[in-house]
Design an enzyme around this catalytic site. Structure first.
Site, PDB file in Angstrom:
ATOM      1  N   ASP A 104     -85.379  50.435  13.248  1.00  0.00           N
ATOM      2  CA  ASP A 104     -84.836  50.051  11.938  1.00  0.00           C
ATOM      3  C   ASP A 104     -83.387  49.569  12.057  1.00  0.00           C
ATOM      4  OD1 ASP A 104     -84.283  52.732  12.680  1.00  0.00           O
ATOM      5  OD2 ASP A 104     -83.724  53.254  10.632  1.00  0.00           O
ATOM      6  N   GLU A 121     -85.097  55.534  11.679  1.00  0.00           N
ATOM      7  CA  GLU A 121     -84.258  56.581  12.266  1.00  0.00           C
ATOM      8  C   GLU A 121     -83.033  56.851  11.405  1.00  0.00           C
ATOM      9  OE1 GLU A 121     -81.331  58.752  14.034  1.00  0.00           O
ATOM     10  OE2 GLU A 121     -80.965  56.614  13.816  1.00  0.00           O
TER      11      GLU A 121
HETATM   12 NI    NI Z   1     -79.014  54.598  16.404  1.00  0.00          NI
END
Ligand code: NI
Length: 395
Positions: free
Chosen positions: A81, A139
């Site tokens: 991401d 994340e």
């Molecule tokens: Ni990172």
């Protein structure tokens, strides 16, 4: 084998750079990585790697089976991401998605793991065991893609015996890597406090109970959680980063004050105890002074522990692959990372890939609009992860 890996990592470098640049041009925010997930699945398809797409929505899991595939299983993880940042770099691969940028290097992690997958797939007749490739979304944002993928069974069928993850690190020069055994990164919880009381005219504070003064006492008292309650051998940080009153002026005492902060540590038992202590202190002080305090603790990622045995083996393998001069020991960090969820479940090793190049001025930290990497780091990232995985399967 080492020589073979290095030759392949060099041969595929141009392709891997192209993959990284594609991902960098098309960044997607956490939980919205639809195209990135599809792209990864298509790359694995092209390589002939068995995979499943759609775990935690956009996550992809691949399996590379060597000889005796059930003998041992090692997992390799990359997140994919991006962040809500407008890229300021004037490069040919600049983000084409306004306001979104791969400013934490997750494009690098993913391109690197795809390169590693390509080499491992090619070498699959030369090793025993199975490599599980985990391409993980989200994340950067709670609850974190790792926790969701684990909940959907990513660590089962087959269950890996260990897991590796790497992260870009601009302070280290490209070509080098860093390791730390044991406690490495912190748990991170968000704190939201609302102090309420009776405000009024600033000239007549005795008619109310001044939430501003109550808040001042709470802020000071909360410092005791770390300075007088935390075991000094357990790193802990409590920071209040925002304070706001609803209304208020030089001569007006407001009815309400809001605070926001973060609590970070590296021990799950102490983490729970600290939450209780913080809430009790703040509520008790507010009550003793005639007000109230609503204290919400939003739990974030757990702390990240690098398994001592696995990390020692990884570091030794890295020294053998890159030379001792290119492998450094890392200090503890109070930042958080959702790889921590894997580390709470199984032997894990999260290491840093040097991506900086001081001579070329590539020094910007992650999460900034000018973050970039020396792409030579991709060759190191691909080669080393391949080598670590194969060494671990052998052992
Ligand atoms: Ni990172």
């Amino acid at each position: 084998m080492q020589k073979k890996i290095k030759t392949l990592a060099a041969a595929y470098h141009t392709d891997i750079v192209a993959v990284r640049r594609h991902l960098h041009r098309h960044p997607e925010l956490s939980y919205q990585e639809v195209k990135t997930g599809k792209y990864i699945a298509a790359q694995l398809e092209k390589l002939g790697i068995e995979h499943r797409h759609g775990i935690a929505d956009n996550g992809v899991v691949g399996l590379i089976k060597g000889k005796n595939p059930d003998e041992k299983v090692i997992a390799l993880r990359a997140d994919f991401d991006a962040l809500p940042i407008e890229e300021a770099n004037e490069v040919v691969y600049k983000s084409e998605n306004p306001g979104v940028m791969h400013a934490c290097g997750h494009d690098v992690h993913t391109a690197s793991l795809l390169g590693t997958a390509r080499i491992l797939q090619e070498l699959r007749h030369e090793f025993a065991g199975t490599i599980k490739l985990i391409f993980q979304p989200a994340e950067e944002k709670l609850p974190g893609g790792a926790s969701l993928m684990i909940a959907e069974g990513v660590l089962e069928n087959p269950a890996p015996g260990g897991i590796y993850g790497q992260h870009v690190h601009p302070p280290l020069e490209a070509g080098t890597v860093g390791f730390r055994s044991g406690m490495y990164m912190a748990s991170a919880d968000e704190l939201f406090l609302t102090v309420r009381g009776k405000g009024g005219h600033g000239a007549m504070p005795h008619n109310g109970n001044d939430p501003i003064v109550i808040t001042a006492h709470i802020i000071t008292a909360l410092q005791q959680v770390v300075s007088r309650n935390a075991d000094p051998t357990i790193p802990s940080v409590l920071t209040l980063g925002k304070i706001n009153s609803t209304g208020g002026a030089t001569n007006i005492i407001p009815d309400e004050v809001k605070l926001e902060g973060t609590f970070r540590t590296m021990n799950e038992t102490w983490r729970s105890e600290a939450h209780e202590k913080m809430v009790r202190i703040a509520e008790g002080i507010a009550e003793s002074m005639g007000g109230t305090c609503d204290f919400e603790v939003m739990k974030g990622y757990p702390f990240l522990v690098n398994d001592e045995a696995l990390t020692a083996r990884a570091k030794n393998a890295a020294v053998a692959f890159l030379g001792a001069e290119n492998v450094v020991d890392l200090p503890i960090r109070m930042t958080a990372e959702d790889f921590a969820y894997y580390s709470q479940k199984m032997p894990a090793c999260f290491y840093r890939l040097g991506t900086g190049n001081r001579a070329r001025g590539i020094t910007s930290p992650v999460h900034t609009p000018t973050f970039d990497i020396d792409e030579k780091a991709l060759e190191t990232g691909v080669g080393l992860m391949t080598w670590l995985a194969l060494e671990e399967l052998k052992g």
